[in-house]
Motif scaffolding. Structure first.
Motif, PDB file in Angstrom:
ATOM      1  N   GLN A   1      45.723  34.687  29.880  1.00  0.00           N
ATOM      2  CA  GLN A   1      46.339  35.382  28.747  1.00  0.00           C
ATOM      3  C   GLN A   1      46.212  34.481  27.525  1.00  0.00           C
TER       4      GLN A   1
ATOM      5  N   SER B   1      41.209  39.844  37.872  1.00  0.00           N
ATOM      6  CA  SER B   1      42.616  39.692  37.483  1.00  0.00           C
ATOM      7  C   SER B   1      43.558  39.633  38.684  1.00  0.00           C
ATOM      8  N   ASP B   2      43.073  40.022  39.851  1.00  0.00           N
ATOM      9  CA  ASP B   2      43.904  39.892  41.047  1.00  0.00           C
ATOM     10  C   ASP B   2      43.867  38.461  41.603  1.00  0.00           C
TER      11      ASP B   2
ATOM     12  N   SER C   1      44.645  34.973  36.249  1.00  0.00           N
ATOM     13  CA  SER C   1      45.165  35.598  35.030  1.00  0.00           C
ATOM     14  C   SER C   1      44.979  34.624  33.870  1.00  0.00           C
TER      15      SER C   1
ATOM     16  N   LEU D   1      45.963  33.075  41.108  1.00  0.00           N
ATOM     17  CA  LEU D   1      46.838  33.927  41.917  1.00  0.00           C
ATOM     18  C   LEU D   1      46.484  33.904  43.398  1.00  0.00           C
TER      19      LEU D   1
ATOM     20  N   GLN E   1      43.666  39.566  27.549  1.00  0.00           N
ATOM     21  CA  GLN E   1      43.922  39.396  28.979  1.00  0.00           C
ATOM     22  C   GLN E   1      42.634  39.722  29.721  1.00  0.00           C
ATOM     23  N   ASN E   2      42.253  38.856  30.668  1.00  0.00           N
ATOM     24  CA  ASN E   2      41.085  39.169  31.484  1.00  0.00           C
ATOM     25  C   ASN E   2      41.380  40.368  32.388  1.00  0.00           C
TER      26      ASN E   2
END
Length: 190
Positions: A109, A103-104, A107, A133, A98-99
């Motif tokens: 995975q 990450s906000d 994402s 996101l 996962q980065n």
């Protein structure tokens, strides 16, 4: 949300692949120059299953396009958190990453699985889920996800190519070690 998936067969045994996997970011891999550090955070063996669980933090040189970097910041490294499971009884290696950087906003995975295949080969299965996101703008989200999946696809091909080199060198090293051990055993028997 976008997905990437690929399957590949390595012409090496599961034992060779699962062992060489720990060397894939080392100096033998000329396709992993972007990886500048791999830190093992923890390593445990489950006493009931003998599954080896390893947590690692992987530091990479940032390779985002300039327009993305200008939007997200000029950070020149990124961090990836990886948890891997080596199940010797089932002959299965599973790696989940996962980065952590950005990450906000994004994402990524990834799951990689190595299992034995017919003829002494090893099957490599790779899947990634990419989710932008950023709020509201679906067209921008789709563009970011599309670009990320395309870069992931290109990097995956380079990664397999580099790992093939690691596997070839590992096979030579293990053959030399086996030969040296046989010679030592023969000398000891005399």
């Amino acid at each position: 949300m976008k997905f990437f998936s690929c399957t590949h067969q390595f012409d090496y045994s599961w034992e060779e692949v699962s062992t060489a996997n720990w060397r894939k970011y080392g100096p033998w891999n000329n396709k992993s120059e972007h990886v500048i550090g791999v830190d093992t955070l923890s390593r445990t063996i489950d006493p009931n299953t003998n599954i080896l669980r390893t947590e690692r933090l992987i530091t990479c040189k940032q390779t985002a396009p300039q327009w993305v970097r200008s939007f997200l910041g000029s950070q020149d490294t990124s961090l990836v958190y990886e948890v891997s499971y080596v199940d010797p009884a089932a002959k299965r290696v599973t790696m989940c990453s996962q980065n952590m950087t950005w990450s906000d906003l994004l994402s990524v995975q990834e799951t990689v699985v190595y299992t034995p295949a017919k003829g002494g080969r090893t099957t490599f299965e790779q899947q990634a889920k990419v989710i932008a996101l950023c709020g509201g703008w679906q067209k921008i989200k789709n563009t970011i996800e599309d670009i990320t999946v395309e870069r992931f696809k290109q990097n995956a091909a380079r990664g397999r190519e580099g790992f093939e080199r690691v596997l070839a060198i590992s096979r030579e090293v293990f053959a030399e070690q086996r030969e040296q051990k046989r010679n030592e055993q023969q000398r000891a028997a005399l």
